[in-house]
Scaffold this active site. Sequence first.
Site, PDB file in Angstrom:
ATOM      1  N   GLY A 237       5.550  -4.730   1.747  1.00  0.00           N
ATOM      2  CA  GLY A 237       6.580  -5.041   0.773  1.00  0.00           C
ATOM      3  C   GLY A 237       6.974  -6.504   0.833  1.00  0.00           C
ATOM      4  O   GLY A 237       6.570  -7.240   1.732  1.00  0.00           O
ATOM      5  N   GLY A 239       9.800  -9.923   0.607  1.00  0.00           N
ATOM      6  CA  GLY A 239      11.120 -10.329   1.052  1.00  0.00           C
ATOM      7  C   GLY A 239      11.293 -10.368   2.558  1.00  0.00           C
ATOM      8  O   GLY A 239      10.354 -10.245   3.340  1.00  0.00           O
ATOM      9  N   CYS A 265       2.421  -4.609   7.373  1.00  0.00           N
ATOM     10  CA  CYS A 265       3.066  -5.752   6.719  1.00  0.00           C
ATOM     11  C   CYS A 265       4.585  -5.722   6.934  1.00  0.00           C
ATOM     12  O   CYS A 265       5.047  -5.874   8.056  1.00  0.00           O
ATOM     13  CB  CYS A 265       2.679  -5.776   5.250  1.00  0.00           C
ATOM     14  N   LEU A 266       5.373  -5.524   5.894  1.00  0.00           N
ATOM     15  CA  LEU A 266       6.820  -5.426   6.064  1.00  0.00           C
ATOM     16  C   LEU A 266       7.165  -4.265   6.986  1.00  0.00           C
ATOM     17  O   LEU A 266       8.096  -4.356   7.792  1.00  0.00           O
ATOM     18  CB  LEU A 266       7.512  -5.256   4.704  1.00  0.00           C
ATOM     19  N   HIS A 349      -3.384  -6.442   6.187  1.00  0.00           N
ATOM     20  CA  HIS A 349      -3.587  -5.344   5.243  1.00  0.00           C
ATOM     21  C   HIS A 349      -4.925  -4.653   5.492  1.00  0.00           C
ATOM     22  O   HIS A 349      -5.952  -5.055   4.939  1.00  0.00           O
ATOM     23  CB  HIS A 349      -3.521  -5.873   3.811  1.00  0.00           C
ATOM     24  N   GLU A 351      -5.939  -1.978   4.321  1.00  0.00           N
ATOM     25  CA  GLU A 351      -6.441  -1.368   3.084  1.00  0.00           C
ATOM     26  C   GLU A 351      -7.182  -2.378   2.217  1.00  0.00           C
ATOM     27  O   GLU A 351      -7.801  -2.003   1.213  1.00  0.00           O
ATOM     28  CB  GLU A 351      -5.275  -0.765   2.297  1.00  0.00           C
TER      29      GLU A 351
END
EC number: 6.3.5.5
Length: 374
Positions: A237, A239, A265-266, A349, A351
Amino acid sequence: MTEPAILVLEDGTVFEGDAVGANGLSVGEVVFNTSLTGYQEVLTDPSYAYQLVTLTYPHIGNTGCTDQDDEANKVWAAGLIVRDVPRRPSNWRSQISLSDWLAARGVVAIAGIDTRKLTRILREKGAQHGALMAGEIDVDRAQDAARQFTGIKGMDLAKVVSTKQAYSWYEGQLDLDRNEWKRAAPQYKVVAYDYGVKLNILRMLAERGCDLTVVPAQTPVDEVLALCPDGVFLSNGPGDPEPCDYAVAAIKTFIMRRVPIFGICLGHQLLAQTVGAKVVKMRHGHHGANHPVQDLRSGRVMITSQNHGFAVDEATLPSNVRVTHRSLFDGTNQGIELLDVPAFSFQGHPEASPGPHDVDVLFDRFITMMAAQS
């Protein structure tokens, strides 16, 4: 005849070029991505919310666009910056040219600028606030917009891009020979927290037998536990993870209940934050599909897809957390595992989409962890 376009940075630098998308004004953090292909996946990745993406490869759009390559139901990137867009795409899967695709989705984009010069600025000065303007040009207005952008630091974007309602997911990856999505018999009940999840993550989990329920970022932990999950997935995600106290509170409960956890990730940053680590803003982040990462347990080096502007500060990790992966570009943290509970995470990532699949074994590890726990 093409419309004019400009990119204005907060330091006053102005790039002039041609509009290759919609007319208008868009502001965000200007970052650079080194991927040669996968522009459609990049632009629809929710992790790029509020970011103006510079693609360093000079020719972008050669293969056109197809609905099958979207990573979300809309374009989340704030805008696109490229050197050159071909007039005519060439690919058997192409449904529409990149320029027409951008215009149809209301994305402001610029071509014809010196992306090498821009990338050098971003490398030397760090990610810049910027404004893209196409059509009717007003440099002063664009410069004011760039300077007034408050930046991504401190922004809780996970709840902005997250789904508003829970939903089930069963679709695996695309079988190009049959032009259909694969399906697998569900074996494990997994709840995926959507902080900006990419569709290919859901596909890779479903293909491995996960019966997925995707829930909004702020879903109370009691609602998730009522589903009796075999595991919980923490998605990628955009931010800053620091404002996401609702996520930290939920993850703490899953850790106490010993529910298997896998974060990307986030989700990786949130897991680290939950156990007491600090997450810091990076100078220009990692964005690309060719980043070498080392598995510290095996010594193996893997080429990975990356997209993040924050990193876990390893020095603040507690003693019950082991560092599992580290970037060979700058030594920043890329993975952790908790030693006393079934939980692990990865910064990059696995994926891909776009990128290599060197790290997709992490999905298999999650399956093995749930099997052992059940």
